[in-house]
Design a protein around this motif. Structure first.
Motif, short mmCIF file in Angstrom:
data_model
loop_
_atom_site.label_atom_id
_atom_site.label_comp_id
_atom_site.label_asym_id
_atom_site.label_seq_id
_atom_site.Cartn_x
_atom_site.Cartn_y
_atom_site.Cartn_z
N LEU A 123 -8.38 -1.79 -5.82
CA LEU A 123 -8.53 -2.50 -7.09
C LEU A 123 -7.25 -3.21 -7.51
O LEU A 123 -7.29 -4.34 -8.01
N HIS A 124 -6.10 -2.56 -7.31
CA HIS A 124 -4.85 -3.09 -7.84
C HIS A 124 -3.96 -3.76 -6.80
O HIS A 124 -2.98 -4.43 -7.17
N VAL A 125 -4.28 -3.59 -5.52
CA VAL A 125 -3.48 -4.24 -4.48
C VAL A 125 -4.33 -5.26 -3.71
O VAL A 125 -3.99 -6.45 -3.65
N ALA A 178 -1.54 6.41 -6.15
CA ALA A 178 -2.82 5.69 -6.16
C ALA A 178 -3.70 6.17 -5.02
O ALA A 178 -3.24 6.34 -3.89
N ASP A 238 3.16 5.89 -5.82
CA ASP A 238 2.84 5.98 -7.25
C ASP A 238 1.61 6.85 -7.50
O ASP A 238 1.16 6.98 -8.65
N LYS A 283 -8.04 2.88 -6.09
CA LYS A 283 -7.03 2.19 -6.92
C LYS A 283 -6.22 1.21 -6.09
O LYS A 283 -5.83 0.14 -6.58
N LYS A 284 -5.95 1.55 -4.83
CA LYS A 284 -5.26 0.60 -3.94
C LYS A 284 -6.09 -0.67 -3.76
O LYS A 284 -5.57 -1.78 -3.80
N ALA A 314 2.08 1.79 -3.47
CA ALA A 314 0.99 2.31 -4.30
C ALA A 314 0.76 3.79 -4.02
O ALA A 314 0.47 4.57 -4.95
N TYR A 342 0.83 -1.20 0.00
CA TYR A 342 0.00 0.00 0.00
C TYR A 342 0.87 1.26 0.00
O TYR A 342 0.52 2.26 -0.63
N PRO A 392 -6.11 -8.30 -6.07
CA PRO A 392 -5.19 -9.36 -6.50
C PRO A 392 -4.61 -10.17 -5.35
O PRO A 392 -4.46 -11.39 -5.45
#
Length: 293
Positions: free
Chosen positions: A201-203, A194, A192, A198-199, A189, A186, A206
């Motif tokens: 959704l993308h961390v 996020a 970057d 977005k954290k 992210a 986190y 998955p």
């Protein structure tokens, strides 16, 4: 060497009660049911007549099979995704920095602690023709809705009941998975740029994939085997107009209403094959074993 044999004997001795229980109450019945699929069996007289694959032909020619097939798949396609998404979202909310009172958390777990039979009776009271929901809708919109006697709505009531009662359990499973996600992911992210969504959704999503596979698998198995809610709500008939007839209820009707254990075991084999095939497909699509090493 002798000590190793003694330890092995000791280990198998402790395992023996469980192994015997599995043998006599799982393996032997499954093997016996496999052979019964090819016989016409009357459970009252015990008479058996070998008929080969005729049980499967009768099943696939029966309109009630296709009704149970349609109802069960509709149920699975609605309940499994919704209960999974709600459970994951609630787990993420509980894992956030928001403080929830103990009373609120306790109320959330009440559906899980309530038996499915009691939950079904509660929902029957809420959604019957003179129930709370029907009266509220009539007061607000001036329309009388008959949930439990309308073939288009009664399965929806069972869906809502199952989602309501299973979400808290799966939420706890997701919550345990969230605790194991490294905070460094986190932080990376955030560097970057996020945001919270977005954290998630993308961390979060998955990283939770193995847990998600477990939740979906358990949801699929439970939904394909739904019996008690449909049985209680319809009185064992699968009505109105077979709208609540599920695979498990149809198996019960074949075995204990029609006294045809051969067709019942054949349908159970069909159900088991469907569950295995769907679970295999879900595993290949999610690729849960390729996540987190």
């Amino acid at each position: 060497m002798g000590n190793k044999r003694y330890l092995n004997f000791q280990g198998y001795s402790f395992m023996m009660p469980a192994l015997l229980a599995i043998l006599f109450f799982t393996i032997v019945p499954v093997v016996y049911a496999f052979f019964m699929m090819f016989y016409k069996v009357d459970i009252l007289s015990g008479a058996r007549t070998f008929i080969g694959l005729d049980n499967f032909r009768k099943i696939f020619e029966d309109p009630k099979f296709w009704a149970s097939f349609t109802n069960t798949f509709r149920y699975v396609l609605v309940v499994v995704p919704i209960q999974t998404m709600i459970a994951m979202a609630l787990a993420a909310l509980l894992n956030s920095k928001i403080n929830f009172s103990r009373g609120f958390l306790m109320i959330m777990f009440i559906p899980t602690l309530t038996s499915s039979s009691a939950m079904t009776l509660i929902f029957m009271w809420l959604f019957n023709n003179n129930g709370l929901m029907a009266n509220v809708i009539e007061q607000l919109f001036g329309t009388k809705v008959e949930f439990l006697t309308n073939p288009s709505l009664v399965l929806t009531v069972i869906m809502a009941m199952n989602i309501f009662s299973t979400v808290p359990h799966f939420m706890v499973v997701f919550l345990s998975g969230l605790q194991d996600i490294p905070e460094s992911l986190y932080e990376a992210a955030s560097l970057d740029g996020a945001n919270s969504f977005k954290k998630f959704l993308h961390v979060t999503v998955p990283q939770l994939m193995p847990i998600t596979f477990y939740v979906i698998t358990m949801g699929l198995v439970g939904c394909f085997q739904i019996f008690d809610q449909a049985f209680i709500l319809s009185g064992g008939t699968g009505g109105p107009q077979n709208s609540t007839l599920t695979f498990s209820l149809y198996i019960y009707q074949l075995a204990f209403t029609s006294n045809d254990m051969g067709r019942a075991t054949a349908l159970a084999f069909v159900l088991g094959t469907i569950i295995f095939a769907v679970t295999y497909i879900v595993n290949k699509l999610l690729k849960a074993d390729e996540v987190n090493g």
